[in-house]
Design a protein around this motif. Structure first.
Motif, mmCIF file in Angstrom:
data_model
loop_
_atom_site.group_PDB
_atom_site.id
_atom_site.type_symbol
_atom_site.label_atom_id
_atom_site.label_comp_id
_atom_site.label_asym_id
_atom_site.label_seq_id
_atom_site.Cartn_x
_atom_site.Cartn_y
_atom_site.Cartn_z
ATOM 1 N N VAL A 156 -84.623 -11.055 -0.315
ATOM 2 C CA VAL A 156 -83.425 -11.288 0.506
ATOM 3 C C VAL A 156 -83.336 -12.747 0.928
ATOM 4 C CG1 VAL A 156 -82.322 -10.749 2.717
ATOM 5 C CG2 VAL A 156 -83.303 -8.900 1.326
ATOM 6 N N THR A 157 -84.481 -13.309 1.320
ATOM 7 C CA THR A 157 -84.517 -14.720 1.725
ATOM 8 C C THR A 157 -84.115 -15.636 0.574
ATOM 9 O OG1 THR A 157 -86.306 -14.240 3.289
ATOM 10 C CG2 THR A 157 -85.973 -16.548 2.664
ATOM 11 N N THR A 205 -80.384 -15.374 -0.047
ATOM 12 C CA THR A 205 -79.645 -15.981 1.060
ATOM 13 C C THR A 205 -79.653 -17.510 0.975
ATOM 14 O OG1 THR A 205 -80.213 -14.106 2.501
ATOM 15 C CG2 THR A 205 -79.479 -16.138 3.573
ATOM 16 N N ILE A 206 -80.840 -18.066 0.709
ATOM 17 C CA ILE A 206 -80.954 -19.529 0.595
ATOM 18 C C ILE A 206 -80.152 -20.038 -0.607
ATOM 19 C CG2 ILE A 206 -82.539 -21.444 0.154
ATOM 20 C CD1 ILE A 206 -84.669 -19.914 1.681
ATOM 21 N N LEU A 211 -77.476 -18.708 -2.084
ATOM 22 C CA LEU A 211 -76.031 -18.653 -1.827
ATOM 23 C C LEU A 211 -75.597 -19.689 -0.795
ATOM 24 C CD1 LEU A 211 -75.490 -14.763 -1.778
ATOM 25 C CD2 LEU A 211 -74.992 -16.368 -3.639
ATOM 26 N N SER A 212 -76.425 -19.838 0.257
ATOM 27 C CA SER A 212 -76.085 -20.803 1.313
ATOM 28 C C SER A 212 -76.094 -22.229 0.777
ATOM 29 C CB SER A 212 -77.081 -20.683 2.473
ATOM 30 O OG SER A 212 -77.040 -19.394 3.035
ATOM 31 N N ALA A 253 -84.537 -22.098 -3.118
ATOM 32 C CA ALA A 253 -84.497 -20.667 -2.809
ATOM 33 C C ALA A 253 -85.821 -20.007 -3.176
ATOM 34 C CB ALA A 253 -83.349 -20.010 -3.563
#
Length: 205
Positions: free
Chosen positions: A16-17, A20-21, A23-24, A40
């Protein structure tokens, strides 16, 4: 089972991390996909190993062990698992109903020591002799007995060797049972203390 669940939790959290990284960084900060993927993966890896280190540190504190001591316990548990499998294999090859019950009880005691140690690593140091000596002796005796019992021609000498090996195995079983008692002796004492306290409370009432 608990170790597997913790691994899956770390893997899921790290995944998940990572996403998230990625995409961000790619969409939120307008970075290249290659750079976003790189940071990521670094971020996900950092989360995974941080959780692993935290879990291990918590386990060490709870059991009052150093990292070196924990490593020793894990190495001996790994070796003990292989030895227990050899012992189980030997017992299953012994076609003797008279010894079947004792063999089953022996495996039950051996596995109990193993699983208690796996659950509470600090107890390893209460039964070091079991891991360094007694289990080895039991495995060697069982394999020797299996080999002798499988011989087609039973001479007087062979029969005597079988009898002596079986008697030695019986003595070894008693020693291993003492190992288990030594391992849980503190629990027995605590339970007896709690029973005494409860009885005194009941008597007062």
């Amino acid at each position: 089972m608990k170790a597997l669940l913790m691994f899956l939790l770390r893997l899921f959290t790290a995944g998940v991390t990572t996403v998230t990284i990625l995409l961000s960084s790619y969409f939120g900060f307008d970075q290249s996909f290659l750079f976003s993927s790189f940071i990521a993966v670094l971020g996900g890896g950092a989360v995974f190993y941080s959780m692993k280190y935290g879990t291990q540190s918590q386990l060490l504190r709870r059991n009052g062990l150093t990292k070196r001591e924990y490593k020793i316990v894990q190495q001996n548990l790994k070796e003990a698992k292989e030895k227990i499998q050899r012992l189980q294999k030997s017992f299953f090859q012994i076609q003797n109903l008279a010894n079947a019950k004792q063999n089953f009880e022996t495996l039950r005691v051996v596995n109990k020591i193993y699983h208690v140690t796996k659950k509470e690593p600090r107890r390893f140091f209460l039964v070091e002799d079991f891991y360094f000596s007694h289990l080895d002796s039991m495995v060697e005796l069982a394999e020797k007995y299996t080999f002798l019992a499988s011989q087609p021609a039973k001479t007087i000498e062979l029969t005597r060797s079988l009898h002596e090996t079986r008697n030695t195995m019986n003595d070894m079983v008693k020693i291993i049972e003492q190992d288990l008692h030594k391992m849980i002796e503190g629990d027995i004492n605590n339970l007896n203390f709690e029973i005494d306290v409860a009885k005194k409370f009941i008597d007062k009432k």
